[in-house]
Design an enzyme around this catalytic site. Structure first.
Site, short mmCIF file in Angstrom:
data_model
loop_
_atom_site.label_atom_id
_atom_site.label_comp_id
_atom_site.label_asym_id
_atom_site.label_seq_id
_atom_site.Cartn_x
_atom_site.Cartn_y
_atom_site.Cartn_z
N GLY A 108 7.70 -4.47 -0.61
CA GLY A 108 7.56 -4.81 -2.58
C GLY A 108 7.23 -2.61 -2.41
O GLY A 108 7.46 -2.23 -3.34
N GLU A 131 11.78 -7.31 5.10
CA GLU A 131 11.41 -8.97 4.66
C GLU A 131 12.61 -9.81 5.43
O GLU A 131 11.83 -11.23 5.38
CB GLU A 131 12.50 -8.61 3.18
CG GLU A 131 11.50 -8.00 2.29
CD GLU A 131 11.74 -6.65 1.29
OE1 GLU A 131 12.34 -6.29 2.97
OE2 GLU A 131 11.00 -6.27 0.50
#
Ligand code: DAK
Length: 257
Positions: A108, A131
Protein backbone atom coordinates in the site's frame (compact mmCIF):
# COMPACT_ATOMS: atom_id res chain seq x y z
CA UNK A 1 -7.54 19.88 13.75
CA UNK A 2 -5.08 17.73 15.68
CA UNK A 3 -3.74 14.46 14.33
CA UNK A 4 -2.12 11.47 16.05
CA UNK A 5 -0.48 9.53 13.24
CA UNK A 6 0.48 12.23 10.77
CA UNK A 7 2.22 15.60 11.00
CA UNK A 8 0.86 18.53 9.05
CA UNK A 9 2.58 21.79 8.20
CA UNK A 10 2.52 24.43 5.50
CA UNK A 11 5.50 25.89 3.63
CA UNK A 12 4.48 28.92 1.57
CA UNK A 13 1.76 27.56 -0.73
CA UNK A 14 2.58 23.90 -0.08
CA UNK A 15 0.80 21.65 2.41
CA UNK A 16 3.14 18.96 3.77
CA UNK A 17 1.76 15.76 5.30
CA UNK A 18 4.18 13.38 7.02
CA UNK A 19 3.13 9.85 7.95
CA UNK A 20 4.32 9.46 11.51
CA UNK A 21 4.42 5.85 12.70
CA UNK A 22 8.18 5.34 12.70
CA UNK A 23 8.11 2.25 14.97
CA UNK A 24 5.82 0.47 12.52
CA UNK A 25 7.68 1.52 9.36
CA UNK A 26 4.82 3.94 8.71
CA UNK A 27 2.39 1.07 8.13
CA UNK A 28 -0.90 2.50 6.94
CA UNK A 29 -3.56 1.69 9.50
CA UNK A 30 -7.11 3.04 9.48
CA UNK A 31 -6.16 6.04 11.59
CA UNK A 32 -3.31 7.11 9.27
CA UNK A 33 -5.57 6.78 6.25
CA UNK A 34 -8.50 8.73 7.73
CA UNK A 35 -6.22 11.47 9.07
CA UNK A 36 -4.40 11.70 5.73
CA UNK A 37 -7.71 12.08 3.89
CA UNK A 38 -8.87 14.78 6.34
CA UNK A 39 -5.59 16.72 5.95
CA UNK A 40 -5.61 16.42 2.15
CA UNK A 41 -9.23 17.54 1.96
CA UNK A 42 -8.50 20.52 4.23
CA UNK A 43 -5.58 21.59 2.02
CA UNK A 44 -7.70 21.01 -1.10
CA UNK A 45 -10.30 23.44 0.25
CA UNK A 46 -7.74 26.09 1.26
CA UNK A 47 -7.08 28.78 -1.37
CA UNK A 48 -3.73 29.58 0.27
CA UNK A 49 -2.46 26.12 -0.72
CA UNK A 50 -1.61 25.22 -4.31
CA UNK A 51 -0.09 21.75 -4.00
CA UNK A 52 0.65 19.08 -1.42
CA UNK A 53 3.62 16.89 -0.51
CA UNK A 54 3.06 13.50 1.09
CA UNK A 55 6.06 11.94 2.79
CA UNK A 56 7.26 9.49 5.44
CA UNK A 57 10.68 9.27 7.07
CA UNK A 58 14.13 8.33 5.82
CA UNK A 59 13.70 4.58 6.46
CA UNK A 60 10.19 4.24 5.10
CA UNK A 61 7.71 6.20 3.07
CA UNK A 62 5.29 3.43 4.14
CA UNK A 63 5.76 -0.35 4.40
CA UNK A 64 2.19 -0.98 3.28
CA UNK A 65 -1.15 -1.47 4.94
CA UNK A 66 -0.89 -2.41 8.62
CA UNK A 67 -0.68 -6.20 8.46
CA UNK A 68 -1.43 -6.56 12.18
CA UNK A 69 -4.65 -4.57 11.78
CA UNK A 70 -5.58 -6.33 8.53
CA UNK A 71 -4.82 -9.91 9.53
CA UNK A 72 -8.08 -10.66 11.34
CA UNK A 73 -10.39 -9.09 8.79
CA UNK A 74 -12.98 -10.98 6.74
CA UNK A 75 -13.88 -10.32 3.11
CA UNK A 76 -17.00 -8.43 4.19
CA UNK A 77 -14.97 -6.35 6.67
CA UNK A 78 -12.67 -5.35 3.80
CA UNK A 79 -15.65 -4.58 1.57
CA UNK A 80 -17.51 -2.47 4.14
CA UNK A 81 -14.61 -0.74 5.87
CA UNK A 82 -13.78 2.94 5.57
CA UNK A 83 -10.14 1.91 4.94
CA UNK A 84 -11.19 1.14 1.37
CA UNK A 85 -13.04 4.47 0.97
CA UNK A 86 -9.96 6.43 2.01
CA UNK A 87 -8.11 5.40 -1.15
CA UNK A 88 -11.00 6.59 -3.34
CA UNK A 89 -11.12 9.84 -1.36
CA UNK A 90 -7.44 10.52 -2.09
CA UNK A 91 -8.07 9.93 -5.80
CA UNK A 92 -10.71 12.71 -5.67
CA UNK A 93 -8.29 15.39 -4.39
CA UNK A 94 -8.12 18.11 -7.05
CA UNK A 95 -4.80 19.78 -6.27
CA UNK A 96 -1.51 18.18 -7.31
CA UNK A 97 0.08 15.85 -4.75
CA UNK A 98 3.78 14.97 -4.84
CA UNK A 99 5.07 11.91 -3.00
CA UNK A 100 8.52 12.37 -1.44
CA UNK A 101 9.77 8.81 -1.03
CA UNK A 102 12.77 7.63 0.97
CA UNK A 103 13.39 4.02 2.01
CA UNK A 104 10.61 1.46 1.74
CA UNK A 105 7.53 2.06 -0.37
CA UNK A 106 5.96 -1.38 -0.19
CA UNK A 107 2.49 -2.73 -0.89
CA UNK A 108 0.00 0.00 0.00
CA UNK A 109 2.98 2.35 0.46
CA UNK A 110 3.97 1.93 -3.16
CA UNK A 111 0.30 2.22 -4.17
CA UNK A 112 -0.06 5.40 -2.14
CA UNK A 113 2.96 6.91 -3.90
CA UNK A 114 1.45 5.94 -7.26
CA UNK A 115 -1.85 7.53 -6.24
CA UNK A 116 0.04 10.82 -6.00
CA UNK A 117 0.62 12.80 -9.19
CA UNK A 118 4.42 12.78 -9.15
CA UNK A 119 7.09 10.98 -7.17
CA UNK A 120 10.39 12.49 -6.03
CA UNK A 121 12.59 9.64 -4.78
CA UNK A 122 15.62 9.59 -2.55
CA UNK A 123 18.43 7.42 -3.92
CA UNK A 124 17.58 5.07 -1.01
CA UNK A 125 13.99 4.51 -2.13
CA UNK A 126 12.84 0.95 -2.80
CA UNK A 127 9.52 0.12 -4.39
CA UNK A 128 7.78 -3.23 -4.16
CA UNK A 129 4.49 -5.13 -4.10
CA UNK A 130 5.28 -7.96 -1.67
CA UNK A 131 1.63 -8.92 -1.02
CA UNK A 132 2.21 -12.36 -2.57
CA UNK A 133 4.22 -13.19 0.58
CA UNK A 134 0.99 -12.68 2.58
CA UNK A 135 -1.15 -14.77 0.25
CA UNK A 136 -2.85 -11.76 -1.31
CA UNK A 137 -2.38 -9.39 -4.24
CA UNK A 138 -2.21 -5.57 -4.30
CA UNK A 139 -5.61 -4.08 -3.46
CA UNK A 140 -5.21 -0.33 -3.98
CA UNK A 141 -4.27 -0.08 -7.63
CA UNK A 142 -0.95 -1.91 -7.54
CA UNK A 143 -1.78 -4.23 -10.40
CA UNK A 144 -3.24 -1.38 -12.45
CA UNK A 145 -1.25 1.82 -11.85
CA UNK A 146 2.03 -0.07 -11.58
CA UNK A 147 1.41 -1.89 -14.88
CA UNK A 148 0.59 1.38 -16.62
CA UNK A 149 3.74 2.97 -15.19
CA UNK A 150 6.36 0.25 -15.65
CA UNK A 151 4.77 -2.09 -18.20
CA UNK A 152 3.58 -5.68 -17.99
CA UNK A 153 6.94 -7.45 -17.77
CA UNK A 154 8.23 -5.65 -14.67
CA UNK A 155 4.79 -5.42 -13.03
CA UNK A 156 4.34 -9.20 -13.35
CA UNK A 157 7.69 -9.83 -11.65
CA UNK A 158 6.87 -7.38 -8.87
CA UNK A 159 3.37 -8.71 -8.18
CA UNK A 160 4.06 -12.43 -8.68
CA UNK A 161 7.60 -12.68 -7.35
CA UNK A 162 8.19 -9.72 -5.00
CA UNK A 163 10.77 -8.06 -7.22
CA UNK A 164 11.83 -4.77 -5.65
CA UNK A 165 12.85 -1.73 -7.70
CA UNK A 166 15.71 0.50 -6.66
CA UNK A 167 15.25 4.24 -7.08
CA UNK A 168 17.36 4.20 -10.25
CA UNK A 169 15.32 1.33 -11.70
CA UNK A 170 12.10 3.13 -10.80
CA UNK A 171 13.40 6.18 -12.67
CA UNK A 172 14.43 4.12 -15.70
CA UNK A 173 10.99 2.46 -15.83
CA UNK A 174 9.12 5.76 -15.55
CA UNK A 175 7.66 5.19 -12.09
CA UNK A 176 9.27 8.26 -10.52
CA UNK A 177 9.99 11.78 -11.74
CA UNK A 178 13.47 12.16 -10.33
CA UNK A 179 16.00 10.64 -7.96
CA UNK A 180 17.96 12.92 -5.65
CA UNK A 181 20.50 12.46 -2.84
CA UNK A 182 19.01 11.23 0.44
CA UNK A 183 19.51 14.53 2.24
CA UNK A 184 17.60 16.48 -0.44
CA UNK A 185 14.55 14.42 -1.39
CA UNK A 186 12.06 16.28 0.80
CA UNK A 187 13.35 19.76 -0.06
CA UNK A 188 13.30 18.81 -3.74
CA UNK A 189 9.69 17.60 -3.51
CA UNK A 190 8.64 20.75 -1.65
CA UNK A 191 10.34 23.05 -4.14
CA UNK A 192 8.71 21.20 -7.06
CA UNK A 193 5.35 21.50 -5.29
CA UNK A 194 5.98 25.21 -4.61
CA UNK A 195 6.83 25.84 -8.28
CA UNK A 196 3.53 24.21 -9.31
CA UNK A 197 1.66 26.02 -6.53
CA UNK A 198 2.77 29.37 -7.96
CA UNK A 199 1.15 28.61 -11.32
CA UNK A 200 -2.44 29.28 -12.40
CA UNK A 201 -4.34 27.29 -9.75
CA UNK A 202 -7.44 26.28 -11.68
CA UNK A 203 -5.41 25.32 -14.76
CA UNK A 204 -3.09 23.18 -12.61
CA UNK A 205 -6.05 21.30 -11.15
CA UNK A 206 -7.71 20.91 -14.54
CA UNK A 207 -4.39 19.76 -16.01
CA UNK A 208 -4.20 17.04 -13.33
CA UNK A 209 -7.72 15.93 -14.17
CA UNK A 210 -6.97 15.85 -17.90
CA UNK A 211 -3.75 13.82 -17.56
CA UNK A 212 -5.46 11.34 -15.23
CA UNK A 213 -8.23 10.99 -17.79
CA UNK A 214 -5.66 9.50 -20.18
CA UNK A 215 -5.72 6.35 -18.01
CA UNK A 216 -9.51 6.07 -18.07
CA UNK A 217 -10.57 6.48 -21.70
CA UNK A 218 -9.85 5.82 -25.36
CA UNK A 219 -7.69 8.40 -27.16
CA UNK A 220 -10.69 9.86 -29.00
CA UNK A 221 -12.76 10.26 -25.83
CA UNK A 222 -9.73 11.56 -23.92
CA UNK A 223 -9.08 14.23 -26.55
CA UNK A 224 -12.75 15.30 -26.33
CA UNK A 225 -12.48 15.52 -22.55
CA UNK A 226 -9.32 17.59 -22.92
CA UNK A 227 -11.06 19.94 -25.37
CA UNK A 228 -14.01 20.48 -23.05
CA UNK A 229 -11.67 21.24 -20.15
CA UNK A 230 -9.56 23.50 -22.37
CA UNK A 231 -12.66 25.43 -23.47
CA UNK A 232 -13.81 25.75 -19.86
CA UNK A 233 -10.57 27.50 -18.90
CA UNK A 234 -11.56 30.36 -21.23
CA UNK A 235 -14.25 31.14 -18.67
CA UNK A 236 -11.63 31.82 -15.98
CA UNK A 237 -10.12 35.15 -14.99
CA UNK A 238 -6.73 33.45 -14.92
CA UNK A 239 -6.90 32.75 -18.66
CA UNK A 240 -7.57 36.46 -19.37
CA UNK A 241 -4.84 37.48 -16.93
CA UNK A 242 -2.29 34.96 -18.22
CA UNK A 243 -2.67 36.03 -21.82
CA UNK A 244 -2.76 39.76 -20.95
CA UNK A 245 0.41 39.33 -18.87
CA UNK A 246 2.18 37.67 -21.80
CA UNK A 247 1.19 40.46 -24.19
CA UNK A 248 2.10 43.19 -21.67
CA UNK A 249 5.42 41.45 -20.89
CA UNK A 250 4.77 41.17 -17.15
CA UNK A 251 4.33 38.42 -14.56
CA UNK A 252 0.79 37.10 -14.27
CA UNK A 253 -1.10 37.77 -11.06
CA UNK A 254 -3.15 34.60 -10.63
CA UNK A 255 -6.46 34.81 -8.79
CA UNK A 256 -7.40 31.13 -8.87
CA UNK A 257 -10.75 31.77 -10.50
N1 DAK B 1 2.30 -3.65 8.92
C1 DAK B 1 2.48 -3.68 10.25
N2 DAK B 1 3.67 -3.58 10.84
C2 DAK B 1 4.74 -3.45 10.05
C3 DAK B 1 4.64 -3.41 8.65
C4 DAK B 1 3.34 -3.51 8.06
N3 DAK B 1 3.12 -3.44 6.75
N4 DAK B 1 5.88 -3.30 8.14
C5 DAK B 1 6.71 -3.24 9.18
N5 DAK B 1 6.04 -3.34 10.34
C6 DAK B 1 6.56 -3.34 11.69
C7 DAK B 1 7.24 -4.65 12.03
O1 DAK B 1 6.27 -5.60 12.41
C8 DAK B 1 8.14 -4.25 13.17
O2 DAK B 1 7.36 -4.11 14.32
P1 DAK B 1 7.86 -4.74 15.75
O3 DAK B 1 8.15 -6.17 15.49
O4 DAK B 1 9.10 -3.94 16.07
O5 DAK B 1 6.72 -4.47 16.68
C9 DAK B 1 8.57 -2.83 12.75
O6 DAK B 1 7.62 -2.38 11.81
C10 DAK B 1 9.94 -2.81 12.09
O7 DAK B 1 9.91 -3.75 11.03
P2 DAK B 1 11.06 -4.84 10.78
O8 DAK B 1 11.65 -5.28 12.09
O9 DAK B 1 10.49 -5.88 9.90
O10 DAK B 1 12.16 -3.96 10.02
P3 DAK B 1 13.17 -4.43 8.89
O11 DAK B 1 14.07 -3.26 8.66
O12 DAK B 1 13.79 -5.75 9.23
O13 DAK B 1 12.27 -4.68 7.59
C11 DAK B 1 10.51 -4.13 5.99
C12 DAK B 1 11.56 -3.60 7.01
C13 DAK B 1 9.68 -2.96 5.55
C14 DAK B 1 11.28 -4.70 4.76
C15 DAK B 1 9.66 -5.26 6.62
O14 DAK B 1 9.14 -4.75 7.86
C16 DAK B 1 8.52 -5.73 5.78
O15 DAK B 1 8.71 -6.54 4.88
N6 DAK B 1 7.30 -5.25 6.10
C17 DAK B 1 6.09 -5.74 5.46
C18 DAK B 1 5.95 -5.20 4.07
C19 DAK B 1 4.68 -5.71 3.39
O16 DAK B 1 4.46 -6.94 3.30
N7 DAK B 1 3.83 -4.79 2.91
C20 DAK B 1 2.61 -5.15 2.23
C21 DAK B 1 1.48 -5.17 3.23
S1 DAK B 1 -0.09 -5.56 2.48
C22 DAK B 1 -6.45 -1.94 -0.03
C23 DAK B 1 -5.57 -0.93 0.16
C24 DAK B 1 -4.25 -1.22 0.49
C25 DAK B 1 -3.84 -2.54 0.63
C26 DAK B 1 -4.75 -3.56 0.43
C27 DAK B 1 -6.05 -3.27 0.10
N8 DAK B 1 -7.80 -1.69 -0.37
C28 DAK B 1 -8.16 -0.27 -0.70
C29 DAK B 1 -8.73 -2.71 -0.62
C30 DAK B 1 -2.46 -2.78 0.98
C31 DAK B 1 -1.98 -3.98 1.39
C32 DAK B 1 -0.61 -4.06 1.86
O17 DAK B 1 0.13 -3.12 1.84
Amino acid sequence: MSYKSILVETKNRVGVITINRPKAMNALNGQVMSEMVAALQAFDADDAIGAMVLTGNERAFAAGADIKEMSGKSASDMFKGSFVDAWDDIRKIKKPIIAAVSGWALGGGSELAMLCDMIVASETAKFGQPEINLGIIPGAGGTQRLTRAVGKAIAMEMVLNDRKLSAEEALAYGLVNRVVPAERYLDEAISLAQAIAERAPVAAQIGKEAVNQAFETSLTEGVYVERRLFNFLFATEDQSEGMAAFIEKRKANWQGR
